[in-house]
Design an enzyme around this catalytic site. Structure first.
Site, PDB file in Angstrom:
ATOM      1  N   CYS A 116       0.815  -1.232   0.000  1.00  0.00           N
ATOM      2  CA  CYS A 116       0.000   0.000   0.000  1.00  0.00           C
ATOM      3  C   CYS A 116       0.844   1.276   0.000  1.00  0.00           C
ATOM      4  O   CYS A 116       0.327   2.355  -0.275  1.00  0.00           O
ATOM      5  CB  CYS A 116      -0.950   0.012   1.193  1.00  0.00           C
ATOM      6  N   HIS A 259      -3.381   7.205   3.078  1.00  0.00           N
ATOM      7  CA  HIS A 259      -3.766   5.933   2.454  1.00  0.00           C
ATOM      8  C   HIS A 259      -5.208   5.597   2.848  1.00  0.00           C
ATOM      9  O   HIS A 259      -5.549   5.595   4.037  1.00  0.00           O
ATOM     10  CB  HIS A 259      -2.800   4.838   2.911  1.00  0.00           C
ATOM     11  N   ASN A 289     -10.165  -0.046   0.004  1.00  0.00           N
ATOM     12  CA  ASN A 289      -8.702   0.027   0.067  1.00  0.00           C
ATOM     13  C   ASN A 289      -8.135  -0.497  -1.256  1.00  0.00           C
ATOM     14  O   ASN A 289      -8.244  -1.688  -1.545  1.00  0.00           O
ATOM     15  CB  ASN A 289      -8.208  -0.815   1.249  1.00  0.00           C
TER      16      ASN A 289
HETATM   17  O1  UT7 Z   1      -3.759  -1.491   3.456  1.00  0.00           O
HETATM   18  C1  UT7 Z   1      -2.809  -1.721   4.470  1.00  0.00           C
HETATM   19  C2  UT7 Z   1      -3.305  -1.138   5.680  1.00  0.00           C
HETATM   20  N1  UT7 Z   1      -4.490  -1.859   6.088  1.00  0.00           N
HETATM   21  C3  UT7 Z   1      -5.127  -1.409   7.075  1.00  0.00           C
HETATM   22  O2  UT7 Z   1      -4.754  -0.371   7.562  1.00  0.00           O
HETATM   23  C4  UT7 Z   1      -6.256  -2.198   7.669  1.00  0.00           C
HETATM   24  C5  UT7 Z   1      -6.215  -1.993   9.144  1.00  0.00           C
HETATM   25  N2  UT7 Z   1      -7.215  -2.713   9.897  1.00  0.00           N
HETATM   26  C6  UT7 Z   1      -8.514  -2.382   9.871  1.00  0.00           C
HETATM   27  O3  UT7 Z   1      -8.960  -1.541   9.128  1.00  0.00           O
HETATM   28  C7  UT7 Z   1      -9.423  -3.069  10.864  1.00  0.00           C
HETATM   29  O4  UT7 Z   1      -8.638  -3.752  11.834  1.00  0.00           O
HETATM   30  C8  UT7 Z   1     -10.382  -4.080  10.193  1.00  0.00           C
HETATM   31  C9  UT7 Z   1     -11.434  -3.339   9.407  1.00  0.00           C
HETATM   32  C10 UT7 Z   1      -9.606  -5.024   9.302  1.00  0.00           C
HETATM   33  C11 UT7 Z   1     -11.109  -4.892  11.265  1.00  0.00           C
HETATM   34  O5  UT7 Z   1     -11.792  -4.013  12.156  1.00  0.00           O
HETATM   35  P1  UT7 Z   1     -11.649  -4.216  13.721  1.00  0.00           P
HETATM   36  O6  UT7 Z   1     -12.496  -3.204  14.371  1.00  0.00           O
HETATM   37  O7  UT7 Z   1     -10.171  -4.187  14.049  1.00  0.00           O
HETATM   38  O8  UT7 Z   1     -12.292  -5.608  13.943  1.00  0.00           O
HETATM   39  P2  UT7 Z   1     -11.663  -6.932  14.592  1.00  0.00           P
HETATM   40  O9  UT7 Z   1     -10.657  -7.538  13.674  1.00  0.00           O
HETATM   41  O10 UT7 Z   1     -11.245  -6.627  16.003  1.00  0.00           O
HETATM   42  O11 UT7 Z   1     -12.941  -7.826  14.665  1.00  0.00           O
HETATM   43  C12 UT7 Z   1     -14.060  -7.465  15.482  1.00  0.00           C
HETATM   44  C13 UT7 Z   1     -15.150  -8.487  15.267  1.00  0.00           C
HETATM   45  C14 UT7 Z   1     -14.642  -9.917  15.358  1.00  0.00           C
HETATM   46  O12 UT7 Z   1     -15.650 -10.695  15.987  1.00  0.00           O
HETATM   47  P3  UT7 Z   1     -15.525 -11.074  17.539  1.00  0.00           P
HETATM   48  O13 UT7 Z   1     -14.241 -11.835  17.667  1.00  0.00           O
HETATM   49  O14 UT7 Z   1     -15.510  -9.758  18.267  1.00  0.00           O
HETATM   50  O15 UT7 Z   1     -16.764 -11.881  17.779  1.00  0.00           O
HETATM   51  C15 UT7 Z   1     -14.502 -10.334  13.910  1.00  0.00           C
HETATM   52  O16 UT7 Z   1     -14.651 -11.729  13.744  1.00  0.00           O
HETATM   53  O17 UT7 Z   1     -15.666  -8.341  13.949  1.00  0.00           O
HETATM   54  C16 UT7 Z   1     -15.681  -9.607  13.304  1.00  0.00           C
HETATM   55  N3  UT7 Z   1     -15.525  -9.382  11.865  1.00  0.00           N
HETATM   56  C17 UT7 Z   1     -16.593  -9.175  11.067  1.00  0.00           C
HETATM   57  N4  UT7 Z   1     -17.904  -9.143  11.322  1.00  0.00           N
HETATM   58  C18 UT7 Z   1     -18.729  -8.907  10.289  1.00  0.00           C
HETATM   59  C19 UT7 Z   1     -14.408  -9.316  11.127  1.00  0.00           C
HETATM   60  N5  UT7 Z   1     -14.702  -9.064   9.847  1.00  0.00           N
HETATM   61  C20 UT7 Z   1     -16.061  -8.983   9.779  1.00  0.00           C
HETATM   62  C21 UT7 Z   1     -16.955  -8.736   8.741  1.00  0.00           C
HETATM   63  N6  UT7 Z   1     -18.287  -8.721   9.034  1.00  0.00           N
HETATM   64  N7  UT7 Z   1     -16.563  -8.518   7.463  1.00  0.00           N
END
Ligand code: UT7
Length: 338
Positions: A116, A259, A289
């Site tokens: 990225c 980004h 993204n």
């Molecule tokens: O391009 C390079 C740079 N990339 C980035 O900067 C991406 C950085 N990361 C992010 O943007 C975020 O961490 C994400 C969008 C990827 C994830 O968001 P988050 O708030 O960090 O969520 P999480 O990974 O902590 O997951 C929270 C919950 C989990 O469920 P439990 O364990 O709390 O029951 C996940 O399983 O959300 C669940 N989850 C989803 N639920 C519905 C993860 N993906 C999804 C989804 N739909 N698509």
């Protein structure tokens, strides 16, 4: 005579297929509510099967050359630099094909792999080629087809990433004060954290053997939470270091072009830098993204919308796999946006 690299053309291209959150919610265990509240993304574009990164790069490159009033012929530019995580093939690089298809002749053409942050790395080396007198004009492209590497079993990455391409033309000028001159670039990396964003297979770590390799290893994987924290810190620190170096107080900035990974990352970044959130350019809601295409696509959208106006001070910053990150600053020039 000293040479400086100035932005002289800008263009972008999105594949026509628009993918809504509702479509993804029908396919994955997810919802429009989760995607919008956790990422800010509402739509993204995905290439249809058979469309490759070079196809998008050629379109964006064509538009950037048109914006710079340059013809599609040998001599228009001296090099093509393509930032991508999704080359058409592991070998050879995709840039030579793009240069040939644009009719630019047998010029230098090479890919940059910094995920990225790729566009900022490409901007840095292209500017350096111009400063060294090796090129007068360079076409710099960021292009991706992430839809080709997304794991259909991974709902998190599948809802975040989109396809697209953006391109700029950099042109040599002896005038360091000319609007559009890339006034400074800051780059960094931390390979000790390479596992946070990785496609584990398909490289020399996984030696080619008879029979096909495990397709599971060809998919893109990301540890989102850790990446989120690193993204805010690294983009914030590299942007601050660059602003100090060029002597621009943060209050003097008109626009932050970060980004486009997640609306919450952009908000946290603006807060860390002490920049009013209103000054952050946002198109992640519409394109998701797009990795190496993210910065030039955001620039192109903001310029077309009239947000970026001649004379405004613009800070670019990106973060991605590697880990890699970077920042660049310039004063926005008069541009025709294609
Ligand atoms: O391009 C390079 C740079 N990339 C980035 O900067 C991406 C950085 N990361 C992010 O943007 C975020 O961490 C994400 C969008 C990827 C994830 O968001 P988050 O708030 O960090 O969520 P999480 O990974 O902590 O997951 C929270 C919950 C989990 O469920 P439990 O364990 O709390 O029951 C996940 O399983 O959300 C669940 N989850 C989803 N639920 C519905 C993860 N993906 C999804 C989804 N739909 N698509």
């Amino acid at each position: 005579m000293a040479h400086f690299a100035a932005l002289a053309g800008l263009g972008s291209y999105l594949p026509p297929r628009l993918v809504t959150n509702a479509e993804l919610a029908a396919r994955f265990d997810t919802s429009d509510e989760w995607i919008t509240s956790r990422t800010g993304i509402r739509t993204r574009h995905w290439a249809t099967p058979g469309v490759a990164t070079s196809d998008l790069a050629v379109e964006a490159g064509h538009r950037a050359l048109k914006s710079a009033d340059l013809p599609l012929e040998p001599g228009a530019v001296d090099a093509v630099v393509l930032a991508t995580t999704t080359p058409d093939h592991p070998c050879p690089a995709t840039a030579p094909q793009v240069a040939a298809r644009l009719g630019l002749g047998t010029i230098a053409a090479y890919d940059i792999a910094a995920v990225c942050s790729g566009f900022l790395y490409a901007l840095a080396v292209a500017s350096a080629q111009i400063a060294a007198g090796q090129a007068r004009r360079v076409l710099v492209i960021g292009a991706e087809t992430y839809s080709t590497i997304l794991n259909p079993a991974d709902r998190t990455t599948s809802v975040i990433f989109g396809d697209g391409a953006g391109a700029v033309v950099l042109s040599a000028t002896p005038d360091a004060d000319r609007p559009g001159v890339v006034l400074g670039v800051e780059l960094g990396s931390d390979g000790s954290q390479q596992d946070l964003i990785i496609i584990p297979g398909g490289g020399s770590r996984e030696r080619a053997t008879p029979g096909s390799p495990d397709p599971q290893g060809r998919y893109f994987a990301m540890q989102g939470k850790k990446v989120f924290a690193e993204a805010v810190t690294r983009m914030g620190d590299s942007a601050s270091a660059l602003l100090d170096r060029v002597g621009w107080p943060v209050e003097s900035l008109d626009h932050l072009v970060g980004h486009q990974a997640n609306i919450r990352i952009l908000a946290a970044l603006a807060q860390r830098l002490g920049i009013d959130e209103e000054r952050a350019v946002v198109n992640v809601d519409r394109v998701g993204n797009t990795s190496a295409a993210s910065i030039p696509l955001a620039l192109s959208d903001a310029a077309a919308a009239g947000t970026l106006t001649a004379g405004s001070r613009v800070l670019l910053t990106a973060f991605g796999g590697g880990l890699t990150w970077g920042a660049a600053v310039l004063t926005w020039p008069h541009l025709n946006v294609a």
